[in-house]
Design an enzyme around this catalytic site. Structure first.
Site, PDB file in Angstrom:
ATOM      1  N   GLN A  78     114.998   9.178 -36.947  1.00  0.00           N
ATOM      2  CA  GLN A  78     115.097  10.207 -36.414  1.00  0.00           C
ATOM      3  C   GLN A  78     114.048  11.564 -37.391  1.00  0.00           C
ATOM      4  O   GLN A  78     114.620  12.212 -38.113  1.00  0.00           O
ATOM      5  CB  GLN A  78     116.318  11.000 -36.590  1.00  0.00           C
ATOM      6  N   PHE A  79     113.354  11.321 -37.189  1.00  0.00           N
ATOM      7  CA  PHE A  79     111.820  11.951 -38.084  1.00  0.00           C
ATOM      8  C   PHE A  79     112.347  13.599 -37.799  1.00  0.00           C
ATOM      9  O   PHE A  79     111.814  14.622 -39.099  1.00  0.00           O
ATOM     10  CB  PHE A  79     110.434  11.840 -37.603  1.00  0.00           C
ATOM     11  N   THR A  80     112.895  14.423 -36.927  1.00  0.00           N
ATOM     12  CA  THR A  80     113.477  15.763 -36.423  1.00  0.00           C
ATOM     13  C   THR A  80     113.710  16.585 -37.498  1.00  0.00           C
ATOM     14  O   THR A  80     114.604  17.744 -37.808  1.00  0.00           O
ATOM     15  CB  THR A  80     113.822  16.105 -35.072  1.00  0.00           C
TER      16      THR A  80
END
Length: 147
Positions: A78-80
């Protein structure tokens, strides 16, 4: 490196209509890497995650870990988690570049898998995550070494 850890009754992740990871009782973990993260952070948070005492003991107290009860992990990249919001639009320039982040995610999943059973989402894919949070219990774990 950032982890959003949720104690779940069950959880799954779907990519293009196919289930790529699924667990019953355990921890669903969103995994994000910052621009300076390395194996050092992954090793540290592996130890912290598998020993995190968020499962109830015989007295109803959160005193047992995934390692203690044989719970599974569902790790979802989950890069966010590294989004910074100015005004209304998030910026992700503090996230680790995708190629290196994918390698580090695989490394982290392998390290966790040395201790407990691990299922994963698919790095870089559009995923549908389904979970039943048990509690709810949600914990944020974060580590950044100053090398």
């Amino acid at each position: 490196m950032r982890l959003v850890v949720q104690r779940v009754t069950n959880a799954s992740v779907e990519v293009d209509g196919e289930i790529t990871g699924q667990i019953d009782e355990g921890l669903m973990v969103l995994v994000g890497f910052g621009e300076n993260d390395s194996e050092k952070e992954a090793d540290y948070l592996t130890r912290k995650l598998v020993k995190l005492r968020v499962f109830e003991d015989e007295n109803g107290r959160m005193n047992k870990s995934a390692l203690d009860i044989g719970a599974k992990l569902l790790l979802v990249p989950q890069f966010t988690l590294y989004g910074k919001v100015k005004k209304y639009r998030p910026s992700f320039h503090h996230a680790l570049e995708p190629g290196r982040a994918s390698e580090l995610f695989d490394y982290f999943a392998d390290r966790c898998g040395e201790h407990v059973e691990v299922e994963t989402g698919v790095f870089g894919a559009f995923m549908k995550v389904n979970l039943l949070n048990n509690g709810p219990v949600t914990i944020l774990l974060e580590k950044e070494f100053d090398d």
